[in-house]
Scaffold this motif. Structure first.
Motif, PDB file in Angstrom:
ATOM      1  N   ASP A   1       0.845  -1.188   0.000  1.00  0.00           N
ATOM      2  CA  ASP A   1       0.000   0.000   0.000  1.00  0.00           C
ATOM      3  C   ASP A   1       0.887   1.247   0.000  1.00  0.00           C
ATOM      4  O   ASP A   1       1.646   1.468   0.940  1.00  0.00           O
ATOM      5  CB  ASP A   1      -0.893  -0.017   1.243  1.00  0.00           C
ATOM      6  CG  ASP A   1      -1.879   1.126   1.312  1.00  0.00           C
ATOM      7  OD1 ASP A   1      -1.571   2.237   0.851  1.00  0.00           O
ATOM      8  OD2 ASP A   1      -2.972   0.926   1.877  1.00  0.00           O
ATOM      9  N   GLU A   2       0.772   2.059  -1.021  1.00  0.00           N
ATOM     10  CA  GLU A   2       1.643   3.238  -1.160  1.00  0.00           C
ATOM     11  C   GLU A   2       1.412   4.257  -0.049  1.00  0.00           C
ATOM     12  O   GLU A   2       2.341   4.944   0.364  1.00  0.00           O
ATOM     13  CB  GLU A   2       1.450   3.875  -2.537  1.00  0.00           C
ATOM     14  CG  GLU A   2       2.491   4.905  -2.877  1.00  0.00           C
ATOM     15  CD  GLU A   2       3.936   4.414  -2.746  1.00  0.00           C
ATOM     16  OE1 GLU A   2       4.770   5.191  -2.238  1.00  0.00           O
ATOM     17  OE2 GLU A   2       4.233   3.278  -3.132  1.00  0.00           O
ATOM     18  N   GLN A   3       0.191   4.354   0.459  1.00  0.00           N
ATOM     19  CA  GLN A   3      -0.096   5.287   1.552  1.00  0.00           C
ATOM     20  C   GLN A   3       0.670   4.872   2.815  1.00  0.00           C
ATOM     21  O   GLN A   3       1.285   5.708   3.477  1.00  0.00           O
ATOM     22  CB  GLN A   3      -1.597   5.334   1.827  1.00  0.00           C
ATOM     23  CG  GLN A   3      -2.005   6.346   2.865  1.00  0.00           C
ATOM     24  CD  GLN A   3      -3.511   6.342   3.122  1.00  0.00           C
ATOM     25  OE1 GLN A   3      -4.193   5.375   2.813  1.00  0.00           O
ATOM     26  NE2 GLN A   3      -4.005   7.414   3.703  1.00  0.00           N
TER      27      GLN A   3
ATOM     28  N   ALA B   1       3.354   2.998   2.806  1.00  0.00           N
ATOM     29  CA  ALA B   1       4.783   3.150   2.473  1.00  0.00           C
ATOM     30  C   ALA B   1       5.225   4.592   2.696  1.00  0.00           C
ATOM     31  O   ALA B   1       6.310   4.832   3.237  1.00  0.00           O
ATOM     32  CB  ALA B   1       5.039   2.713   1.042  1.00  0.00           C
TER      33      ALA B   1
END
Length: 178
Positions: A122-124, A126
């Motif tokens: 999940d980029e959020q 990260a």
């Protein structure tokens, strides 16, 4: 009458499809919120471990600096792993508080690994992890061999948790350090 029945059936079918779509969206959103909540709780737990590790390190550092015979073992920029490496190379075995410090280092490493596992999906997450703990991640990525070396020597005297680090090694903190 058949036309009205067909229109009613289509309207009911459309309403069922929309209802199912909304339900699926809510389930996905709820699952995402739960995993983010778990991620935030892990971040809080990491903070507690980090605080305890720093407290133990401060106690050790002050004790060593107060002892004239061994005060030179710790400089102002000596890290916990530098100190533990020095101590592990000495004939005298590590003290219990030093073993506790090593255990906190291992727990920190393993918990950061778990956080990196969540963040890799999940980029959020990260982004939160990179902004909050890039220096910690970099530290453990660069000092992994030292932890494993100390652990290998000291596990003969005491049981330690098994370090987990696969996701930590793969986690990129590029852009936060030059």
């Amino acid at each position: 009458m058949d036309d009205w029945q067909t229109i009613a059936n289509i309207a009911i079918l459309l309403a069922v499809i929309i209802t199912i779509g909304v339900f699926i969206w809510e389930v996905i959103a709820s699952r995402r919120e739960r995993t983010f909540s778990v991620f935030l709780r892990l971040l809080d737990y990491y903070e507690k471990i980090m605080s305890e590790r720093r407290r133990k390190w401060k106690t050790i550092k002050e004790t060593v600096k107060d002892n004239a015979k061994i005060a030179e073992e710790i400089g102002d920029k000596t890290s916990t792993l530098d100190y533990l490496l020095t101590r592990a190379k000495q004939e005298e075995p590590l003290y219990a508080i030093e073993h506790e410090l090593l255990e906190h280092e291992i727990r920190s490493l393993s918990l950061l690994n778990e956080l990196c596992k969540y963040a890799s999906k999940d980029e959020q997450k990260a982004l939160v992890l990179r902004v909050s703990y890039s220096s910690e991640i970099s530290y453990y990525q660069n000092r992994l061999k030292d932890i494993l070396l100390i652990l290998d020597k000291e596990k003969q005297l005491r049981l330690f948790s098994i370090p987990q680090y696969g996701h930590l090694q793969k986690f990129s903190i590029g852009g936060y350090f030059g």
